[in-house]
Design a protein around this motif. Structure first.
Motif, PDB file in Angstrom:
ATOM      1  N   GLY A 228       0.787  -1.227   0.000  1.00  0.00           N
ATOM      2  CA  GLY A 228       0.000   0.000   0.000  1.00  0.00           C
ATOM      3  C   GLY A 228       0.811   1.265   0.000  1.00  0.00           C
ATOM      4  N   ASP A 229       2.143   1.166  -0.084  1.00  0.00           N
ATOM      5  CA  ASP A 229       2.989   2.369  -0.107  1.00  0.00           C
ATOM      6  C   ASP A 229       3.077   2.895  -1.550  1.00  0.00           C
ATOM      7  N   TRP A 230       1.999   3.540  -1.996  1.00  0.00           N
ATOM      8  CA  TRP A 230       1.877   3.960  -3.389  1.00  0.00           C
ATOM      9  C   TRP A 230       2.906   5.013  -3.770  1.00  0.00           C
ATOM     10  N   TRP A 231       3.306   5.857  -2.795  1.00  0.00           N
ATOM     11  CA  TRP A 231       4.194   6.980  -3.096  1.00  0.00           C
ATOM     12  C   TRP A 231       5.611   6.521  -3.446  1.00  0.00           C
ATOM     13  N   TYR A 232       5.961   5.310  -3.036  1.00  0.00           N
ATOM     14  CA  TYR A 232       7.337   4.837  -3.186  1.00  0.00           C
ATOM     15  C   TYR A 232       7.751   4.794  -4.655  1.00  0.00           C
ATOM     16  N   ALA A 233       6.900   4.310  -5.526  1.00  0.00           N
ATOM     17  CA  ALA A 233       7.228   4.234  -6.955  1.00  0.00           C
ATOM     18  C   ALA A 233       6.575   5.344  -7.758  1.00  0.00           C
ATOM     19  N   THR A 234       5.428   5.855  -7.285  1.00  0.00           N
ATOM     20  CA  THR A 234       4.683   6.833  -8.077  1.00  0.00           C
ATOM     21  C   THR A 234       5.441   8.143  -8.228  1.00  0.00           C
ATOM     22  N   LEU A 235       5.987   8.670  -7.135  1.00  0.00           N
ATOM     23  CA  LEU A 235       6.619   9.986  -7.199  1.00  0.00           C
ATOM     24  C   LEU A 235       7.964   9.947  -7.925  1.00  0.00           C
ATOM     25  N   PRO A 236       8.888   9.028  -7.621  1.00  0.00           N
ATOM     26  CA  PRO A 236      10.101   8.944  -8.450  1.00  0.00           C
ATOM     27  C   PRO A 236       9.796   8.604  -9.907  1.00  0.00           C
ATOM     28  N   GLY A 237       8.770   7.756 -10.128  1.00  0.00           N
ATOM     29  CA  GLY A 237       8.397   7.431 -11.501  1.00  0.00           C
ATOM     30  C   GLY A 237       7.869   8.639 -12.249  1.00  0.00           C
ATOM     31  N   THR A 238       7.135   9.516 -11.554  1.00  0.00           N
ATOM     32  CA  THR A 238       6.639  10.737 -12.194  1.00  0.00           C
ATOM     33  C   THR A 238       7.794  11.645 -12.605  1.00  0.00           C
ATOM     34  N   VAL A 239       8.813  11.757 -11.757  1.00  0.00           N
ATOM     35  CA  VAL A 239       9.983  12.576 -12.096  1.00  0.00           C
ATOM     36  C   VAL A 239      10.703  11.989 -13.313  1.00  0.00           C
ATOM     37  N   LEU A 240      10.804  10.659 -13.362  1.00  0.00           N
ATOM     38  CA  LEU A 240      11.431  10.012 -14.519  1.00  0.00           C
ATOM     39  C   LEU A 240      10.640  10.295 -15.796  1.00  0.00           C
ATOM     40  N   VAL A 241       9.313  10.225 -15.715  1.00  0.00           N
ATOM     41  CA  VAL A 241       8.475  10.509 -16.884  1.00  0.00           C
ATOM     42  C   VAL A 241       8.622  11.969 -17.309  1.00  0.00           C
ATOM     43  N   LEU A 242       8.744  12.887 -16.356  1.00  0.00           N
ATOM     44  CA  LEU A 242       8.939  14.301 -16.690  1.00  0.00           C
ATOM     45  C   LEU A 242      10.218  14.495 -17.502  1.00  0.00           C
ATOM     46  N   GLY A 243      11.300  13.837 -17.071  1.00  0.00           N
ATOM     47  CA  GLY A 243      12.553  13.968 -17.807  1.00  0.00           C
ATOM     48  C   GLY A 243      12.460  13.400 -19.212  1.00  0.00           C
ATOM     49  N   ILE A 244      11.864  12.210 -19.344  1.00  0.00           N
ATOM     50  CA  ILE A 244      11.742  11.587 -20.661  1.00  0.00           C
ATOM     51  C   ILE A 244      10.856  12.423 -21.574  1.00  0.00           C
ATOM     52  N   LEU A 245       9.689  12.852 -21.069  1.00  0.00           N
ATOM     53  CA  LEU A 245       8.755  13.621 -21.884  1.00  0.00           C
ATOM     54  C   LEU A 245       9.331  14.984 -22.261  1.00  0.00           C
ATOM     55  N   GLY A 246      10.004  15.634 -21.298  1.00  0.00           N
ATOM     56  CA  GLY A 246      10.548  16.956 -21.569  1.00  0.00           C
ATOM     57  C   GLY A 246      11.613  16.947 -22.648  1.00  0.00           C
ATOM     58  N   PHE A 247      12.586  16.060 -22.540  1.00  0.00           N
ATOM     59  CA  PHE A 247      13.643  15.988 -23.550  1.00  0.00           C
ATOM     60  C   PHE A 247      13.083  15.538 -24.902  1.00  0.00           C
ATOM     61  N   ASN A 248      12.080  14.683 -24.855  1.00  0.00           N
ATOM     62  CA  ASN A 248      11.483  14.209 -26.109  1.00  0.00           C
ATOM     63  C   ASN A 248      10.796  15.357 -26.858  1.00  0.00           C
ATOM     64  N   LEU A 249       9.995  16.145 -26.153  1.00  0.00           N
ATOM     65  CA  LEU A 249       9.288  17.252 -26.799  1.00  0.00           C
ATOM     66  C   LEU A 249      10.257  18.343 -27.256  1.00  0.00           C
ATOM     67  N   LEU A 250      11.282  18.631 -26.455  1.00  0.00           N
ATOM     68  CA  LEU A 250      12.270  19.628 -26.872  1.00  0.00           C
ATOM     69  C   LEU A 250      13.048  19.149 -28.091  1.00  0.00           C
ATOM     70  N   GLY A 251      13.336  17.857 -28.130  1.00  0.00           N
ATOM     71  CA  GLY A 251      14.042  17.316 -29.288  1.00  0.00           C
ATOM     72  C   GLY A 251      13.211  17.380 -30.548  1.00  0.00           C
ATOM     73  N   GLU A 252      11.912  17.106 -30.432  1.00  0.00           N
ATOM     74  CA  GLU A 252      11.032  17.217 -31.594  1.00  0.00           C
ATOM     75  C   GLU A 252      10.969  18.652 -32.095  1.00  0.00           C
ATOM     76  N   THR A 253      10.940  19.609 -31.163  1.00  0.00           N
ATOM     77  CA  THR A 253      10.870  21.014 -31.551  1.00  0.00           C
ATOM     78  C   THR A 253      12.165  21.475 -32.199  1.00  0.00           C
ATOM     79  N   ALA A 254      13.302  21.123 -31.577  1.00  0.00           N
ATOM     80  CA  ALA A 254      14.591  21.545 -32.124  1.00  0.00           C
ATOM     81  C   ALA A 254      14.885  20.858 -33.448  1.00  0.00           C
ATOM     82  N   GLY A 255      14.467  19.614 -33.602  1.00  0.00           N
ATOM     83  CA  GLY A 255      14.719  18.899 -34.845  1.00  0.00           C
ATOM     84  C   GLY A 255      13.906  19.400 -36.003  1.00  0.00           C
ATOM     85  N   GLY A 256      12.835  20.148 -35.706  1.00  0.00           N
ATOM     86  CA  GLY A 256      12.005  20.653 -36.786  1.00  0.00           C
ATOM     87  C   GLY A 256      12.533  21.908 -37.431  1.00  0.00           C
ATOM     88  N   GLY A 257      13.553  22.541 -36.804  1.00  0.00           N
ATOM     89  CA  GLY A 257      14.102  23.759 -37.370  1.00  0.00           C
ATOM     90  C   GLY A 257      15.014  23.471 -38.545  1.00  0.00           C
TER      91      GLY A 257
END
Length: 305
Positions: free
Chosen positions: A247-276
């Motif tokens: 029942g310790d939901w926070w143990y994986a949810t919060l670090p996993g959310t930070v990991l998803v933020l990093g993956i999503l952020g670099f992915n979207l920035l890469g798509e934007t920069a690659g379009g120039g």
């Protein structure tokens, strides 16, 4: 000079994700010691511990911050190594497009790409082992080895991107004009072509950073990355496997959310920069003038007879 591409909606979302990632990493490091025992056991998020604590009673925000910085360091080091090695090889192959050197370099790159990238990285880490390596007074831990393995897996990727961009640039009119003016080949490559190759490589580097963050997390989750007690986002999620059942939901949810933020952020920035589109420097491409058309002459009265 062409106008630089705007971020757009996706770019701003990606930038916001990266800023949140860095904010958690910075605030968490100021919050406390990642290895200090602050509670007798796992506790849910509270004002004193916004991310809660783990099964040993360590502050999870501080450990998530340490994991975020470790993952980011491995990501930047691996992609920087891949660009530093792969880009010169790609530019050299593109300059010798169709020649023997181009064939040798590209066949070598295709050989390295025969295996899936993640499998190739696991193979390299298996060869190097997980124990610390000692070279005299220098000790190489798991972190540098993981960064080297991920970076070596990306070298063929950047070599192909740089080669394709170089082949396109070498066919531009300004390169022909510079050659006609007697400009040395080395100056053309390093002062003109290389500058124009950077924009597509930079865009792909941001995309590769998203993949590198995911790869580091996957390797740490499998026990092949950085070993505990040093935290990474991957081994934090791996440690949380048994705690979620309790029942310790926070143990994986919060670090996993930070990991998803990093993956999503670099992915979207890469798509934007690659379009120039690449920016042309130096003399710039020469615009071709349309051929002059001679006006049609109206036949005279005698010619029509």
């Amino acid at each position: 000079m062409r106008p630089r591409p705007r971020l757009g909606v996706a770019g701003w979302i990606g930038l916001a994700c990266v800023v949140l990632y860095l904010l958690v990493a910075t605030v968490g490091r100021l919050h406390g010691d990642p290895v200090a025992l602050v509670t007798p056991g796992p506790e849910a998020p509270s004002l004193a511990h916004p991310f809660g604590t783990d099964h040993l009673g360590r502050d999870l925000l501080a450990r998530t911050a340490e994991g975020a910085w470790t993952s980011l360091w491995i990501c930047l080091t691996s992609i920087g190594f891949a660009v530093a090695v792969g880009m010169p090889l790609g530019v050299l192959a593109g300059y010798r497009h169709g020649g023997r050197l181009d064939g040798v370099l590209m066949r070598s790159v295709e050989t390295l790409q025969a295996l899936p990238q993640f499998v190739f990285v696991m193979f390299l880490i298996g060869l190097m082992g997980t124990a610390d390596m000692h070279f005299g007074p220098v000790t190489v831990g798991n972190g540098p080895r993981v960064a080297f393995a991920i970076g070596l897996g990306f070298v063929p990727y950047f070599a192909r991107v740089a080669r394709g961009a170089t082949v396109v640039e070498m066919r531009e009119d300004y390169v022909t004009n510079l050659r006609g003016l007697g400009v040395p080949t080395r100056e053309i490559l390093f002062r003109e072509v290389l500058v124009n190759v950077w924009p597509p490589v930079l865009g792909q580097a941001l995309l590769a950073m998203a993949i590198a963050v995911f790869a580091e997390g996957g390797l740490s989750f499998l026990g092949l990355g950085v070993a505990p007690p040093q935290a990474t986002l991957g081994n934090l999620i791996a440690d949380a496997g048994g705690q979620i059942i309790g029942g310790d939901w926070w143990y994986a949810t919060l670090p996993g959310t930070v990991l998803v933020l990093g993956i999503l952020g670099f992915n979207l920035l890469g798509e934007t920069a690659g379009g120039g589109r690449p920016r042309v420097v130096g003399t710039g491409p020469v615009r071709r003038r349309a051929p002059e058309q001679t006006p049609k002459q109206t036949p005279t009265h005698k010619e029509t007879q």
